[in-house]
Write an enzyme that holds these catalytic residues in place. Structure first.
Site, PDB file in Angstrom:
ATOM      1  N   GLU A  15       0.762  -1.097  -0.074  1.00  0.00           N
ATOM      2  CA  GLU A  15       0.036  -0.010   0.146  1.00  0.00           C
ATOM      3  C   GLU A  15       0.902   1.384   0.195  1.00  0.00           C
ATOM      4  OE1 GLU A  15      -3.745  -0.445   2.550  1.00  0.00           O
ATOM      5  OE2 GLU A  15      -2.567  -2.063   3.225  1.00  0.00           O
ATOM      6  N   SER A 150      -6.499  -2.483   1.722  1.00  0.00           N
ATOM      7  CA  SER A 150      -6.926  -1.908   0.530  1.00  0.00           C
ATOM      8  C   SER A 150      -7.406  -3.084  -0.536  1.00  0.00           C
ATOM      9  CB  SER A 150      -5.801  -1.231  -0.092  1.00  0.00           C
ATOM     10  OG  SER A 150      -5.359  -0.070   0.638  1.00  0.00           O
TER      11      SER A 150
END
Length: 310
Positions: A15, A150
């Protein structure tokens, strides 16, 4: 003593890109507010230097491993530097989806049935997928890394033929994974800021679920706030979110994702203890709905720092 704030972002996780965007958004906001703030990409900067450079506060904008899993929090505790977000243990547990679900389930909160698989066990037993455990879950299923954010590495599986390949791919992102019942329904997210529950957001996506593309790439994804839930549903949603937050012992801010199935039952999906702060992020949208600007939000988070007890 005037705050000298280190904004920590980047790192080595999957991420990284999103974390950099969050970090610079926070940095610019703090500077606009007159805070003496400086950027630090933890991939390139030795964190142990922070104390030597007289930083007395850390704003954590790291996502994923190295940021949300308790490791950076441990370093900051050792350095005796107050930091934003939750503490070491809460961060570590919340980043582990299975441990989080076990805690929630033990407290009577609604979590989806799943099968937990370790990579080592799978390598030992190639017939693992033929065991009776997998017969208890009906397709479609979701295969997800146990410790990723995510929606990275998540696979939707519609048949047994697809399952083995999906599991093998997902093991590239984590040594432990969850195979979870896929629920068709409407996704919602609830942000909590310093114990205050912000307005829920309804997420509308054209994809099968709110995956990485829907979160960060597709302009077709819509966020509805207020959520459009009736008063009873809104009350139930907030009650679940508040209990989920409290059980884990969260601090500062967090975002809790849920789904409302076609029988009007809410299910907890996961919690994010360091929510994104980009222009597409959901925490700022929720805050804005009750008149909290982005700059105010950043300052409120800064004011909830944990002071190390070492």
């Amino acid at each position: 003593m005037k705050k000298k704030v280190a904004v920590l972002f980047g790192g080595n996780s999957t991420e990284r890109k999103i974390s950099i965007a969050s970090g610079y958004a926070v940095l610019k906001s703090l500077i606009r507010s007159g805070i003496n703030a400086h950027p630090f990409d933890t991939r390139d900067f030795p964190i142990m230097q922070l104390r030597k450079q007289n930083f007395n506060t850390a704003y954590i904008a790291l996502h994923g491993k190295g940021g949300e899993d308790g490791s950076i929090q441990g370093i900051l505790e050792y350095l005796n530097i107050p930091y934003t977000g939750s503490g070491i243990m809460t961060s570590s547990i919340a980043f582990d989806k299975k441990k989080t679900k076990l805690l929630w389930k033990s407290s009577g909160l609604p979590v989806l049935p799943d099968i937990y698989i370790k990579k080592a066990d799978m390598l030992k037993n190639f017939n693992f997928l033929s065991t009776k455990n997998f017969c208890t879950l009906k397709y479609p299923l979701v295969v997800k890394p146990n410790n990723q954010g995510s929606s990275i590495g998540i696979k939707l599986v519609n048949s047994k033929d697809q399952l083995k390949n999906a599991i093998e791919i997902t093991f590239n992102y984590s040594d432990t994974i969850l195979v979870e019942k896929f629920i068709k329904g409407t996704e919602y997210t609830v942000s909590i800021l310093d114990k205050k529950i912000l307005p829920a957001i309804k997420i509308i996506t054209k994809n099968h679920f709110y995956d990485y593309a829907a979160k960060y790439q597709l302009s077709s994804t819509k966020y509805v706030c207020p959520s459009g839930l009736n008063l009873e549903q809104e009350k139930e949603l907030k009650k679940i979110a508040k209990k989920a937050w409290s059980i884990l012992g969260c601090n500062g801010c967090a975002r809790i994702d849920l789904i409302l199935d076609n029988n009007n039952k809410f299910w907890l999906l996961e919690i994010n203890t360091i929510p994104g702060m980009t222009n597409r992020s959901l925490l700022p949208i929720s805050a804005n709905a009750i008149g909290i600007s982005f700059d105010e939000l950043v300052l409120k988070i800064l004011n909830t720092t944990i002071t190390p007890t070492i």
